[in-house]
Each structure stands twice: as C-alpha cells, then as structure tokens.
Design an enzyme around this catalytic site. Structure first.
Site: not given
Length: 268
Positions: A82, A214-215
């Site tokens: 993704h 996130q990240g």
C-alpha cells in the site's frame, strides 16, 4: 465496508509528507526535533518506544513517500504494497539508509529504478512490495523467515513514524517491543477484516500504549532467531488508530509470502 474505509493504513498522506519535511528542518518546533540519543533523557517517544542507537538496525530504510522498509538485498528494499502505486519502472522514490537521524550528513540516499507490488494486491492482504535501487547499499540486510516458527513471542518494530495517533513524522529512528497476539484474539478485535493466513497481530491488548503508527508502514517487525540473529516476521500494514487498547497492530505475515518475495526479487 472495505478495510481502507474503516481502518487507517500506516502510511502517510502526501500532504502530511510535506508537513513532515517541514518539521524536519533545523529549528522547526516539532517532536521530530528531539535531541539525538546520546545518553540524555529522550523527549517524546514513539507510541511507547525509545530512540534506536546508531547502527543498531543497519537494515532499516526510510522511503521518500512516507514509509519504511528493510534491505532485503543490498539493492532491494522490502516494504508494504500500500506504500506504492503499482509495478513497473519507477525513479521517483528515494531510499535513505545508514542513519538513525534523517538529517545526518552520513545518510546514504539512493533512487529507485523499479517497483514490484505484490501480484493480486487489492487493498486486503498481500501487503508487500519490492523496490529496486539504482545501486547497492553496502549495509547488512535483514533475513526473512521462511516458515512460521518465529511467528510468536516478543517482536521488535522500528520506524520514523508518528509518536502518537495523528502525530507528525519523526527525525530520529525509534524502536519498541510488541508481544504476539494470537489469531482468535485478533479476529475478535477485527472480525473478518483480519486475514489470519496472510497477517499477524502484535500489541498489548489490555492497555495498548505500544504500537507502530502512521509513517511506519512497510517497516519490518522482527525478532531474534535461534542463533541470535535478527529475522523479519512481519511488515507494518494497518490497524485501527495507534496503540489503542484492544486494537493491536496488524502486520503482513512474511512467512506466508517468503517464496513469492524471493522469486519476485530474482526477477526484479
């Protein structure tokens, strides 16, 4: 409801990448600018983690689209499907390696040449991808598990992702330890969205507080093998929020795809 509509993928939106880049500039007011780990007390920590030491995880790679990865071979990075938009020639990605501090003058930066996203990837499962680099990076690689013998126990995760849900990207690499969460417990947490044969869960179910965020997408989840060497068992994939009680992190189960990954690397 599709997974992408309900759960947060652990990559960074393009707008957030620009903000993160700004926060990494010298003098910016951000948790990303905490002092480098040198024996002092660290500032904001990554969702229950601590700063990693220089050279502790030499296989770690930061990718310019806002994801992590690991050196599968010295000229190939293993990351999450993704994190990329598809397969084919691609010179737009920069891999940064060899440092915990992304601003370090010693950082090794190499452009991509090709990307291979897992065949059949549709946003649910099969969350792995390979990035071919323009030249090899002379650093140790991270071996991947070829069976399920190491798919339990305590795992290490590392990345430059947010220190809290909704937070900004970090300048310094951080690490944390997350315990294995068994399949029935993970199914209870996520229902049919979780794919047991292709994914593995890890986190502290009762209290939360330790997790990727996130990240950190595409970064490795790894542990020591019987000989004391690091072996990759997972790829940071998704979860509901970050470090929430009862909502563990979900990782691509590397043992389920090790042969496919090896064959793809040979063709890249």
């Amino acid at each position: 409801m599709t997974r992408s509509a309900r759960f947060l993928k652990r990559s960074v939106a393009l707008g957030a990448i620009a903000l993160a880049a700004l926060s990494l500039q010298p003098g910016a007011a951000s948790a990303a600018t905490e002092p480098a780990p040198s024996g002092g007390t660290p500032g904001t920590r990554v969702v229950g983690g601590v700063p990693a030491a220089q050279g502790e995880f030499p296989f770690m790679v930061r990718l310019s689209m806002g994801c992590g990865g690991a050196l599968y071979r010295q000229d190939i990075v293993l990351t999450a499907a993704h994190c990329v938009s598809g397969s084919g020639n691609n010179t737009s990605i920069t891999a940064t390696a060899g440092v915990v501090d992304l601003q370090s003058s010693g950082a090794i930066k190499v452009k991509s040449t090709k990307v291979l996203q897992a065949p059949g990837y549709d946003g649910n499962g099969k969350d792995w991808a390979l990035i071919k680099l323009a030249r090899p990076i002379n650093l140790p690689t991270l071996r991947t598990t070829t069976d399920g013998r190491y798919d339990q126990g305590d795992f290490t995760v590392a990345g430059w992702g947010a220190t809290r849900e909704g937070g900004g990207q970090q300048r310094y690499l951080r690490k944390a330890t997350v315990p294995f969460v068994d399949t029935p417990t993970c199914q209870q947490a996520y229902g049919s969205t979780y794919i047991p044969g292709e994914e593995i869960c890890a986190g502290i179910m009762s209290t939360g507080g330790v997790d990727t965020c996130q990240g950190d997408s595409g970064g490795p989840m790894f542990r020591k093998d019987d000989a004391g060497a690091w072996v990759q068992v997972g790829i940071t994939s998704w979860g509901e929020g970050c470090a929430r009680p009862g909502k563990p992190g979900v990782y691509t189960r590397v043992s389920a795809f090790s042969q496919d990954i090896a064959e793809a690397a040979d063709q890249l």
